[in-house]
Write an enzyme that holds these catalytic residues in place. Structure first.
Site, PDB file in Angstrom:
ATOM      1  N   HIS A 166       0.855  -1.188   0.000  1.00 36.83           N
ATOM      2  CA  HIS A 166       0.000   0.000   0.000  1.00 36.83           C
ATOM      3  C   HIS A 166       0.889   1.235   0.000  1.00 36.83           C
ATOM      4  O   HIS A 166       2.126   1.146   0.124  1.00 36.83           O
ATOM      5  CB  HIS A 166      -0.949  -0.012   1.205  1.00 36.83           C
ATOM      6  CG  HIS A 166      -2.093  -0.968   1.047  1.00 36.83           C
ATOM      7  ND1 HIS A 166      -3.115  -0.770   0.133  1.00 36.83           N
ATOM      8  CD2 HIS A 166      -2.368  -2.141   1.666  1.00 36.83           C
ATOM      9  CE1 HIS A 166      -3.970  -1.772   0.209  1.00 36.83           C
ATOM     10  NE2 HIS A 166      -3.544  -2.622   1.133  1.00 36.83           N
ATOM     11  N   ASP A 206      -0.299   7.294  -3.363  1.00 36.40           N
ATOM     12  CA  ASP A 206      -1.489   7.042  -4.178  1.00 36.40           C
ATOM     13  C   ASP A 206      -1.778   8.160  -5.175  1.00 36.40           C
ATOM     14  O   ASP A 206      -2.096   7.891  -6.333  1.00 36.40           O
ATOM     15  CB  ASP A 206      -2.718   6.868  -3.276  1.00 36.40           C
ATOM     16  CG  ASP A 206      -2.823   5.466  -2.696  1.00 36.40           C
ATOM     17  OD1 ASP A 206      -2.093   4.570  -3.162  1.00 36.40           O
ATOM     18  OD2 ASP A 206      -3.628   5.274  -1.767  1.00 36.40           O
TER      19      ASP A 206
END
Length: 374
Positions: free
Chosen positions: A124, A154
């Site tokens: 992640h 992200d």
């Protein structure tokens, strides 16, 4: 006005935050984005789906993969955010799609990239920015690294990098007439965002540990301070003239403060500035700093930001279906984007999009009955 990307056709295979954000940027700027959603599925981050049309397709079935290939044949870009090899196994990988449309730009969004020893590993945002060297410098001296939400990996190093890569490939296509694969990896993008830090280090301007340098909260004139009401103000008075204005606003111009150029004085300076800021509320300081170059600004919560006078005047936030959210950016003089449409429900546009591909109502009904579309 529809925006500068009017006429650009994008197919998005629904995924998690970074790829939807990249496609949101393209849609905000006028691209026509069709999101291929899982039948009966939902969306992890609904605001990122604004400005799209949605079709529900089971891409695991050959008939569903064929529908994606038909979409690709009439489009400029495909974006996917799966692990390496997934779309190849589904029959909609780069080779299959470029065979249908040699001018296609095939955007791939992953954490670790399409190759390398970690390519097949789960991860992640926090893992990607850790390996990129972007997490370790963030935080206070003597404390663990501070997690910077999931903005660095992200969105900044992921979705935004993807959008830039897609646009660069489209520009190159104007000369070559050929499409290509864009490999956007968050570990690469997060590393790219640290270029300035590497430059400072090589110039000897970043020699301390975490939280001990000029731009990481180490310098007392570039930091955040708590006001009397428990809220915070940001201070960024790097240049001499701005520092002088800051001291004037804080009432410290004639306070006999030690030189800020000697880091040995920074603890005392921080203490004196903190004591001054603690005498008024956040908004009182913002009012006192208004009209000056003190580089003092209130630290606003996300819910407060749409109401700030500067943001209101510029239209930095818009309301879509009753939900305040950031407006499309950047600004364009001749082709400003419109206010985005709300995120669609999954499959809301299946019939319309498939009709545009030449499928008749009976054929669509048969595909729906067979569970291929929804």
């Amino acid at each position: 006005m529809p925006g500068p990307l009017e006429g650009l056709k994008v197919v998005e295979l629904a995924g998690l935050a970074p790829a939807p954000f990249g496609c949101m940027v393209l849609a905000d700027l006028g691209a026509s984005v069709v999101r291929v959603d899982r039948i009966g599925g939902g969306t992890e981050a609904p605001l990122l789906g604004r400005g799209r049309r949605s079709i529900g397709v089971d891409v695991r079935r050959p008939e569903g993969a064929e529908l994606v290939l038909r979409l690709v044949a009439a489009s400029d870009v495909l974006v996917e955010g799966f692990r390496p090899g997934v779309t190849e196994r589904l029959g909609i990988g780069p080779a299959q799609c470029l065979a249908r449309n040699p001018k296609l730009v095939y955007g791939r969004m992953t954490g670790w990239g399409q190759d390398g020893p970690l390519a097949d590993r789960a991860g992640h945002d926090i893992n990607y920015i850790a390996v990129a060297g972007a997490l370790e410098p963030i935080g206070r001296a003597g404390a663990p690294p501070t997690v910077p939400l999931n903005i660095v990996g992200d969105f900044g190093g992921g979705g935004l990098l993807l959008a830039v890569g897609v646009l660069a490939a489209l520009y190159e296509r104007e000369r070559s007439g050929r499409g290509q694969v864009v490999d956007a990896a968050m570990v690469d993008g997060a590393a790219l965002l640290t270029t300035f830090l590497h430059g400072m280090a090589s110039a000897g301007a970043w020699t301390g540990g975490r939280g001990e340098n000029l731009l990481d909260g180490g310098a007392p004139f570039y930091d955040v301070y708590e006001a009397a009401d428990g809220r915070f103000v940001s201070v960024g008075a790097l240049e001499e003239k701005f520092y002088a204005e800051l001291l004037a606003v804080l009432g410290l111009a004639d306070a006999g403060l030690p030189s800020r150029h000697d880091p040995a004085n920074w603890p005392e300076l921080r203490s004196r500035i903190a004591a001054a800021v603690a005498t008024r509320t956040r908004d009182e300081w913002a009012a006192l700093a208004e009209g000056t170059d003190a580089c003092l600004a209130p630290v606003l919560a996300p819910g407060e930001a749409p109401e700030h006078g500067h943001n209101v005047r510029r239209g930095t936030f818009v309301e879509v279906a009753g939900v305040p959210q950031p407006a499309p950016a950047p600004r364009f003089e001749r082709t400003p984007p419109t206010t985005p449409s709300p995120p669609p429900t999954v499959g809301a546009d299946t019939d319309a999009v498939l009709g545009e591909l030449g499928l008749g109502a009976e054929e669509i009904a048969d595909l729906r009955a067979a569970g291929v579309v929804g």
